[in-house]
Design a protein around this motif. Sequence first.
Motif: not given
Length: 328
Positions: A237-238, A248-249, A262-264, A269-271
């Motif tokens: 994601i980075e 990001l998905m 973790r991504v959130k 950005l919206p996930v």
Amino acid sequence: MFPNHRPRRLRTHPQLRRMVRENVLNISDLIYPLFAVPGHGIANEVKSMPGVFQLSIDKIVEEAKEVYDLGIPSIILFGIPADKDVDATGAWHDCGIVQKATTAVKEAVPDLIVINDTCLCEYTPHGHCGYLELGDLTGRVLNDPTLELLKKTAVSQAKAGADIIAPSGMMDGFVSAVREGLDAAGFQDIPIMSYAAKYSSAYYGPFRDAADSAPQFGDRRTYQMDPGNAREAIKEIELDIAEGADLLMVKPALSYMDVILRVKEASNLPVAAYNVSGEYSMVKAAALNGWVDEERIVMETLTSFKRAGADLILTYHAKDAARWLGAS
């Protein structure tokens, strides 16, 4: 300490429980996947996905109108072409099935947000997501030449009226390539929803029936992520953020809620979370056998994705969930 603290006090009444609920699922969180096929008047139910259909463009338009009337803000389109070739021509041709479906939907329902899945596996005879080394039967995709195909595909989809481009092939540099192509073609304002953390998952099985995209040999483990990895998702994601991703998905969702979290936490950005075909089909099969309460288990699952950090949820349950939410 007890008896001064009694958490059950806030659970005594349905309205009270609603008032203190931490995470609330909304219809506006939902994105509905649709599968477009050539022809007219076609609605072929996918055997492994009860209630999901391959639809001709006229039927796609009917479905899009129903989705919009339910309050669902967006669909994502996948295509099954009449012909396949090693150059994935059906993916990037201006008369491709997704391009034609996109234009038809935007003409009929202009306020519905149309996302285009930007991948190549449905359009190649071998079922892999790009160019292969000549004679290679392992499924190792040639990364950099494939980026040019993805760039062409994204531009063609934008010309057809797509509101969001969603590259899903997990090629290194795919967000950068798509952004470059869109900007050069004058589509600077079209956002990219990157399949940033897409795992090589057994949960995709029924989708491959729906999209006719099963690999004819090898597998996709050389480009999709290993299910055992979570830190790698943050690296992915980075990189995608640095390349210009707007959303990001995480895919799949159910077994990867830790990754969603973790991504959130790692991004502003919206996930999006993709509640994939295998997750859907297992619930449907159990519900059809009377083993589970379909509404309760679907709503609990979708709410769990929200609790994990998802802002948007791609799900084949979207229409049912919208009806249940509307009735509550």
